[in-house]
Design a protein around this motif. Structure first.
Motif, PDB file in Angstrom:
ATOM      1  N   MET A 233       0.847  -1.181   0.000  1.00 33.83           N
ATOM      2  CA  MET A 233       0.000   0.000   0.000  1.00 33.83           C
ATOM      3  C   MET A 233       0.885   1.234   0.000  1.00 33.83           C
ATOM      4  SD  MET A 233      -1.512   0.640   3.852  1.00 33.83           S
ATOM      5  CE  MET A 233      -2.151   2.228   3.288  1.00 33.83           C
ATOM      6  N   GLY A 234       0.311   2.334  -0.465  1.00 34.92           N
ATOM      7  CA  GLY A 234       1.067   3.585  -0.472  1.00 34.92           C
ATOM      8  C   GLY A 234       0.162   4.764  -0.752  1.00 34.92           C
ATOM      9  N   THR A 235       0.578   5.930  -0.271  1.00 34.63           N
ATOM     10  CA  THR A 235      -0.141   7.179  -0.494  1.00 34.63           C
ATOM     11  C   THR A 235       0.831   8.193  -1.077  1.00 34.63           C
ATOM     12  OG1 THR A 235      -1.556   6.742   1.420  1.00 34.63           O
ATOM     13  CG2 THR A 235      -1.545   8.993   0.590  1.00 34.63           C
ATOM     14  N   SER A 236       0.401   8.933  -2.082  1.00 33.71           N
ATOM     15  CA  SER A 236       1.281   9.927  -2.687  1.00 33.71           C
ATOM     16  C   SER A 236       1.627  11.006  -1.666  1.00 33.71           C
ATOM     17  CB  SER A 236       0.622  10.556  -3.921  1.00 33.71           C
ATOM     18  OG  SER A 236      -0.576  11.215  -3.563  1.00 33.71           O
ATOM     19  N   PRO A 237       2.821  11.590  -1.743  1.00 37.90           N
ATOM     20  CA  PRO A 237       3.268  12.557  -0.729  1.00 37.90           C
ATOM     21  C   PRO A 237       2.299  13.713  -0.510  1.00 37.90           C
ATOM     22  CG  PRO A 237       5.103  11.918  -2.113  1.00 37.90           C
ATOM     23  CD  PRO A 237       3.871  11.314  -2.733  1.00 37.90           C
ATOM     24  N   ASP A 238       1.678  14.213  -1.565  1.00 40.25           N
ATOM     25  CA  ASP A 238       0.804  15.373  -1.411  1.00 40.25           C
ATOM     26  C   ASP A 238      -0.552  15.033  -0.811  1.00 40.25           C
ATOM     27  OD1 ASP A 238       0.185  13.938  -3.691  1.00 40.25           O
ATOM     28  OD2 ASP A 238      -0.552  15.680  -4.789  1.00 40.25           O
ATOM     29  N   ALA A 239      -0.813  13.738  -0.577  1.00 37.86           N
ATOM     30  CA  ALA A 239      -2.096  13.339   0.023  1.00 37.86           C
ATOM     31  C   ALA A 239      -1.925  12.822   1.446  1.00 37.86           C
ATOM     32  CB  ALA A 239      -2.761  12.269  -0.832  1.00 37.86           C
ATOM     33  N   ARG A 240      -0.707  12.786   1.944  1.00 39.64           N
ATOM     34  CA  ARG A 240      -0.487  12.270   3.291  1.00 39.64           C
ATOM     35  C   ARG A 240      -1.015  13.250   4.328  1.00 39.64           C
ATOM     36  NH1 ARG A 240       5.552  10.117   1.670  1.00 39.64           N
ATOM     37  NH2 ARG A 240       4.781   8.431   0.330  1.00 39.64           N
ATOM     38  N   GLY A 241      -1.525  12.695   5.407  1.00 39.33           N
ATOM     39  CA  GLY A 241      -2.119  13.517   6.451  1.00 39.33           C
ATOM     40  C   GLY A 241      -3.628  13.611   6.340  1.00 39.33           C
ATOM     41  N   LEU A 242      -4.212  13.101   5.248  1.00 37.40           N
ATOM     42  CA  LEU A 242      -5.664  13.137   5.073  1.00 37.40           C
ATOM     43  C   LEU A 242      -6.356  11.940   5.718  1.00 37.40           C
ATOM     44  CD1 LEU A 242      -5.892  14.172   1.293  1.00 37.40           C
ATOM     45  CD2 LEU A 242      -6.193  15.648   3.299  1.00 37.40           C
ATOM     46  N   GLY A 243      -5.595  10.918   6.093  1.00 39.31           N
ATOM     47  CA  GLY A 243      -6.198   9.700   6.636  1.00 39.31           C
ATOM     48  C   GLY A 243      -6.576   8.696   5.569  1.00 39.31           C
ATOM     49  N   VAL A 244      -6.066   8.875   4.353  1.00 37.11           N
ATOM     50  CA  VAL A 244      -6.387   7.981   3.242  1.00 37.11           C
ATOM     51  C   VAL A 244      -5.866   6.567   3.502  1.00 37.11           C
ATOM     52  CG1 VAL A 244      -5.847   7.488   0.822  1.00 37.11           C
ATOM     53  CG2 VAL A 244      -6.557   9.784   1.495  1.00 37.11           C
ATOM     54  N   GLY A 245      -4.628   6.462   3.982  1.00 31.63           N
ATOM     55  CA  GLY A 245      -4.029   5.151   4.198  1.00 31.63           C
ATOM     56  C   GLY A 245      -4.805   4.306   5.183  1.00 31.63           C
ATOM     57  N   ARG A 246      -5.257   4.910   6.273  1.00 35.08           N
ATOM     58  CA  ARG A 246      -6.025   4.170   7.284  1.00 35.08           C
ATOM     59  C   ARG A 246      -7.295   3.589   6.696  1.00 35.08           C
ATOM     60  NH1 ARG A 246     -10.201   5.536  10.780  1.00 35.08           N
ATOM     61  NH2 ARG A 246     -10.157   4.547  12.851  1.00 35.08           N
ATOM     62  N   VAL A 247      -7.978   4.373   5.869  1.00 31.29           N
ATOM     63  CA  VAL A 247      -9.227   3.918   5.258  1.00 31.29           C
ATOM     64  C   VAL A 247      -8.952   2.776   4.277  1.00 31.29           C
ATOM     65  CG1 VAL A 247     -11.125   4.581   3.728  1.00 31.29           C
ATOM     66  CG2 VAL A 247     -10.404   6.107   5.573  1.00 31.29           C
ATOM     67  N   LEU A 248      -7.953   2.932   3.438  1.00 27.27           N
ATOM     68  CA  LEU A 248      -7.639   1.891   2.458  1.00 27.27           C
ATOM     69  C   LEU A 248      -7.233   0.600   3.147  1.00 27.27           C
ATOM     70  CD1 LEU A 248      -5.655   4.052  -0.112  1.00 27.27           C
ATOM     71  CD2 LEU A 248      -7.947   3.117  -0.419  1.00 27.27           C
ATOM     72  N   LEU A 249      -6.415   0.696   4.183  1.00 30.81           N
ATOM     73  CA  LEU A 249      -6.012  -0.483   4.953  1.00 30.81           C
ATOM     74  C   LEU A 249      -7.227  -1.197   5.524  1.00 30.81           C
ATOM     75  CD1 LEU A 249      -4.053  -2.295   6.602  1.00 30.81           C
ATOM     76  CD2 LEU A 249      -3.958  -0.435   8.302  1.00 30.81           C
ATOM     77  N   ARG A 250      -8.095  -0.456   6.177  1.00 27.75           N
ATOM     78  CA  ARG A 250      -9.257  -1.073   6.804  1.00 27.75           C
ATOM     79  C   ARG A 250     -10.202  -1.688   5.771  1.00 27.75           C
ATOM     80  NH1 ARG A 250     -11.506   1.490  12.232  1.00 27.75           N
ATOM     81  NH2 ARG A 250      -9.595   1.413  13.478  1.00 27.75           N
ATOM     82  N   ARG A 251     -10.341  -1.050   4.630  1.00 24.06           N
ATOM     83  CA  ARG A 251     -11.201  -1.624   3.576  1.00 24.06           C
ATOM     84  C   ARG A 251     -10.656  -2.971   3.112  1.00 24.06           C
ATOM     85  NH1 ARG A 251     -15.194   1.984   0.424  1.00 24.06           N
ATOM     86  NH2 ARG A 251     -14.294   0.942  -1.392  1.00 24.06           N
TER      87      ARG A 251
END
Length: 295
Positions: A233-251
């Protein structure tokens, strides 16, 4: 004692169901920590990226699978080594490793590793609890050069994202499960942001989720590329801090729970704190990575 070793599967020939079954039977008996998934793992190794050179060698009661790195073609990997308990202690493991080394040298390898060959690998290295395998590697002149670990996520935990999705949508971010047409788009993002290995895993995963804003992919998470495991998994640098990774992981973990798993291995982990905070994952499996130069 000498043991005759034969090639019974390779990238150059067709992979037979009988060959997979033969190797799986030995693996299931020998790999006590992974017995339940042994058949699936052997089959998985026999379906690597098309450009990979690999071979499977066997002797009575033992099997080894080896491959060449695509990105480092002078580096060879011992991907799987298993000797049936009834045949252990008779030199079969040593004979199989030496035969695998000879095959790797014939393909141009200058180094052999007991280490995962991404993107299609079973473990990062030798699980420290397979003590006999680590002892064999060291007795053959392999030196430990790195350590890796997996984390375990309990899938009975709270994996809800109901409160997160509206918050992300207010920022213009939407989260989707990648259908077949979207896979190529997400894989292209992964290739651009990270590497071809992760892109292959994303394209071949059992499940793939991604976040996007205005048609632009911001992050992804995959599961089941390596059977039963979560990642990458990974999140682009400009999107970090939005909580995107946590949601994708849990999904993804929710998908794995729906598929009948009670826990999930998060493989070859980097950010311990992220997985611990996001889903309460704990570090459990530890792997030693070994290598030696081939004369």
């Amino acid at each position: 004692m000498s043991h005759a070793v034969r090639t019974f599967m390779s990238a150059a020939g067709s992979v037979s169901e009988a060959g997979v079954a033969e190797a799986a039977e030995v693996a299931a008996a020998a790999l006590t920590l992974d017995a339940a998934e042994a058949a699936g793992l052997v089959g998985y190794l026999s379906r690597p990226p098309a450009e990979r050179r690999w071979s499977a060698l066997a002797t009575d009661g033992g099997v080894v699978m080896a491959s060449l790195s695509v990105t480092e073609p002078e580096t060879g990997h011992i991907d799987l080594l298993a000797v049936h308990p009834s045949a252990q202690g008779q030199g079969r493991g040593r004979a199989l490793v030496r035969a695998a080394e000879e095959w790797l040298k014939s393909q141009g390898a200058r180094q052999a590793r007991f280490a995962g060959n991404p993107p299609c690998y079973l473990w990062p290295g030798i699980d420290v609890r397979y003590t006999a395998a680590a002892c064999l590697a060291e007795s053959l002149g392999y030196h430990r050069y790195d350590v890796a670990w997996n984390m375990t996520a309990d899938l009975s935990a709270d994996l809800s994202v109901a409160d997160d999705l509206p918050r992300l949508e207010r920022s213009g971010v939407r989260v989707h499960a990648a259908d077949h047409p979207a896979r190529a788009h997400v894989a292209a993002f992964v290739r651009e942001q990270w590497n071809e290995r992760w892109a292959w895993e994303a394209a071949h995963a059992a499940g793939l989720h991604y976040a996007e804003r205005g048609g632009r992919v911001l992050g992804f998470a995959a599961w089941g590329a390596r059977p039963g495991w979560f990642g990458p998994m990974g999140t682009s640098p400009d999107a970090r801090g939005l909580g995107v990774g946590r949601v994708l992981l849990r999904r993804c973990l929710a998908d794995q729970r729906a598929a009948g798993q009670s826990s999930a291995q998060i493989g070859w982990v980097g950010p311990l704190r992220f997985y611990s905070h996001a889903v309460g994952a704990r570090a459990e499996r530890v792997f030693w990575l070994y290598r030696r130069d081939l004369a």
